[in-house]
Write a protein that holds these residues in place. Structure first.
Motif, PDB file in Angstrom:
ATOM      1  N   UNK A 217       0.825  -1.221   0.000  1.00  0.00           N
ATOM      2  CA  UNK A 217       0.000   0.000   0.000  1.00  0.00           C
ATOM      3  C   UNK A 217       0.853   1.263   0.000  1.00  0.00           C
ATOM      4  N   UNK A 218       2.123   1.152   0.433  1.00  0.00           N
ATOM      5  CA  UNK A 218       3.006   2.318   0.432  1.00  0.00           C
ATOM      6  C   UNK A 218       3.239   2.836  -0.979  1.00  0.00           C
ATOM      7  N   UNK A 219       3.193   1.952  -1.959  1.00  0.00           N
ATOM      8  CA  UNK A 219       3.336   2.379  -3.358  1.00  0.00           C
ATOM      9  C   UNK A 219       2.106   3.139  -3.821  1.00  0.00           C
ATOM     10  N   UNK A 220       0.937   2.552  -3.579  1.00  0.00           N
ATOM     11  CA  UNK A 220      -0.305   3.211  -4.031  1.00  0.00           C
ATOM     12  C   UNK A 220      -0.527   4.532  -3.316  1.00  0.00           C
ATOM     13  N   UNK A 221      -0.019   4.661  -2.086  1.00  0.00           N
ATOM     14  CA  UNK A 221      -0.168   5.912  -1.335  1.00  0.00           C
ATOM     15  C   UNK A 221       0.514   7.081  -2.031  1.00  0.00           C
ATOM     16  N   UNK A 222       1.530   6.795  -2.853  1.00  0.00           N
ATOM     17  CA  UNK A 222       2.219   7.883  -3.572  1.00  0.00           C
ATOM     18  C   UNK A 222       1.972   7.801  -5.075  1.00  0.00           C
ATOM     19  N   UNK A 223       0.918   7.064  -5.457  1.00  0.00           N
ATOM     20  CA  UNK A 223       0.479   7.073  -6.848  1.00  0.00           C
ATOM     21  C   UNK A 223       1.170   6.085  -7.765  1.00  0.00           C
ATOM     22  N   UNK A 224       1.873   5.095  -7.216  1.00  0.00           N
ATOM     23  CA  UNK A 224       2.528   4.083  -8.044  1.00  0.00           C
ATOM     24  C   UNK A 224       1.690   2.814  -8.013  1.00  0.00           C
TER      25      UNK A 224
END
Length: 498
Positions: A217-224
């Motif tokens: 989820x850390x990726x999706x949190x910054x739009x990746x």
């Protein structure tokens, strides 16, 4: 901002991922009670032991201080002498108590007395008794406690720590982080102290599924966007190992930011940090060898299983180094690390780890096949053997698949010799193949195929990895028989043994 910035350091605050059950367990043992207990966090290299201790204890420092409990963090590896360690402990306590305006004249005077004398154990005890008398307790977090095997030789220092942490007069609690068990550390230091008995053990392994969900989820949190295929490839390289996940995660985010790419190429990104990944693997292998665990790991994963006990398997599972497959065999925590071990398992460096006589025999059989067949058919001897021999073509096709996978993963580190990917049963099948045994191999080996079939069956069984649900573990008498067979083969093929 990269959510995996500063990976490799102690992770704290919002950067800390998951470990909810372990954090709760530590809080119940250390934070919530009026008198904290003693606890050790055990886990392998770079698994997050220090980060867990920091998250569960240091980040609750204010709550502890309100109860009159002062947490002190010390790295054991920073000290060379026990006296330096205990003096530093007193100095740290005095400094922190001064900062909190807890220091009394009596405590200061006792500290001064303790620091004036090199071996000041009685004065140090008086110091902590006085600290307890004025209403305060000390919670000592000793990071990297494995170094105690060098720092604390014999019983004395361990017994002193036990006395402080076990007797209520001192108001003193211990939290340790280490790779080894405390009992093992004591034994390596030549101690027979029962120090290890005072600790609750919390074992730290790999991320669980909930932790992995937070990680991704850390990726999706910054739009990746991380696809399911991306996740599979990340897990291929890292398994659920926190340090490797953060290393690769940091690189994925950096590449995405630099190139403003929306599509993630995990393999290309991993390729750019392979040397760092290999460096971590090599550190793990060095430590496993130092701890006399590498031998057990290789036996379990690849065979031959010589002296593995159920407790060895349990220990490696607890560390998260191995996991059980559906068929009962075991694999390493990541497919990439498993393949890396498989690659090196053939090397001279690893060949002496497990049953050297068997390794020399296996190598000699490969050498005699390669030299004899290349002498008859030339460099393209494998292609010639496959003609009209479907059983050999099947063997070499399986070998090619394994070789291609190794080349794709490890490039120029991969073996160029296809025979390296054969198993003992394959080697005997080649030797006894139609048109090969009588003209080429019988003059070397002698006897008849039935004679060697008995040896083939037992030697092939020997090479099997450990399987939880398969009752094929070698019996003690079989080891002696195998060693006799290996000696026989090595004598016959002495000119092929380097």
């Amino acid at each position: 901002m990269n959510p995996f910035a500063n990976y490799g350091r102690i992770v704290h605050g919002d950067r800390f991922i998951g470990r909810e059950t372990l954090v709760n367990n530590i809080e119940n043992r250390i934070i919530h009670p009026d008198n904290p207990g003693n606890l050790v966090i055990i886990g392998m290299h770079r698994i997050g032991k220090s980060s867990l201790a920091h998250k569960a204890i240091i980040e609750q420092k204010d709550n502890l201080i309100r109860k009159g409990v002062l947490p002190i963090w010390m790295g054991v590896a920073s000290y060379d002498l026990p006296s330096d360690f205990f003096h530093a402990l007193v100095k740290r306590c005095v400094r922190e108590m001064t900062r909190l305006d807890w220091l009394s004249d009596a405590v200061q005077n006792l500290a001064d007395y303790a620091l004036e004398i090199e071996d000041s154990w009685d004065e140090i005890k008086d110091f902590f008794i006085e600290v307890k008398e004025i209403g305060y307790q000390m919670l000592l977090i000793l990071d990297e406690f494995d170094h105690a095997r060098h720092l604390f030789k014999g019983n004395t220092a361990f017994q002193r720590l036990r006395e402080l942490a076990d007797y209520p007069d001192y108001g003193f609690s211990l939290v340790l982080t280490s790779r080894r068990s405390i009992r093992d550390i004591e034994q390596l230091a030549g101690s027979t102290s029962p120090f290890h008995n005072i600790f609750q053990v919390q074992r730290l392994g790999m991320f669980n599924n909930d932790d992995l969900e937070i990680y991704f989820s850390r990726f999706s949190d910054i739009g990746i966007s991380i696809s399911d295929e991306n996740k599979k490839r990340i897990l291929f390289y890292c398994g659920s190992h926190p340090y490797l996940l953060e290393m690769l995660g940091w690189e994925i985010v950096e590449v995405n930011h630099q190139n403003q790419e929306q599509k993630v190429d995990v393999d290309k990104t991993a390729d750019s940090i392979l040397q760092s990944i290999f460096g971590h693997y090599d550190d793990m292998i060095r430590l496993l060898r130092e701890e006399e665990t590498l031998n057990k790991l290789l036996q379990i994963l690849f065979g031959p299983v010589v002296d593995v006990k159920p407790t060895d398997v349990t220990e490696l599972e607890n560390y998260g180094l191995i996991k059980q497959n559906d068929n009962g065999t075991y694999s390493a925590y990541s497919e990439h690390f498993h393949d890396y071990l498989k690659l090196h398992e053939r090397s001279a460096e690893f060949s002496e780890e497990i049953w050297p006589i068997w390794r020399r025999t296996e190598k000699a059989l490969r050498e005699v096949i390669t030299i004899t067949m290349s002498g008859v058919y030339g460099d393209d001897w494998i292609t010639e053997l496959e003609k009209g021999r479907s059983n050999l073509k099947k063997i070499f096709d399986v070998c090619r698949e394994a070789q291609q996978k190794e080349e794709k993963t490890f490039s120029d580190r991969a073996s160029k010799n296809l025979v390296d990917f054969t198993y003992p049963a394959d080697l005997f099948t080649i030797i006894f193949a139609r048109g090969l045994w009588q003209p080429y191999f019988q003059p070397l080996f002698g006897h008849n195929p039935n004679y060697w079939e008995q040896r083939k069956q037992l030697l092939s069984k020997c090479r099997n990895p450990l399987a939880h649900n398969r009752g094929e573990t070698l019996k003690p008498h079989e080891f002696k028989t195998i060693e006799a067979y290996c000696t026989e083969i090595l004598d016959i093929l002495s000119e092929y043994v380097s």
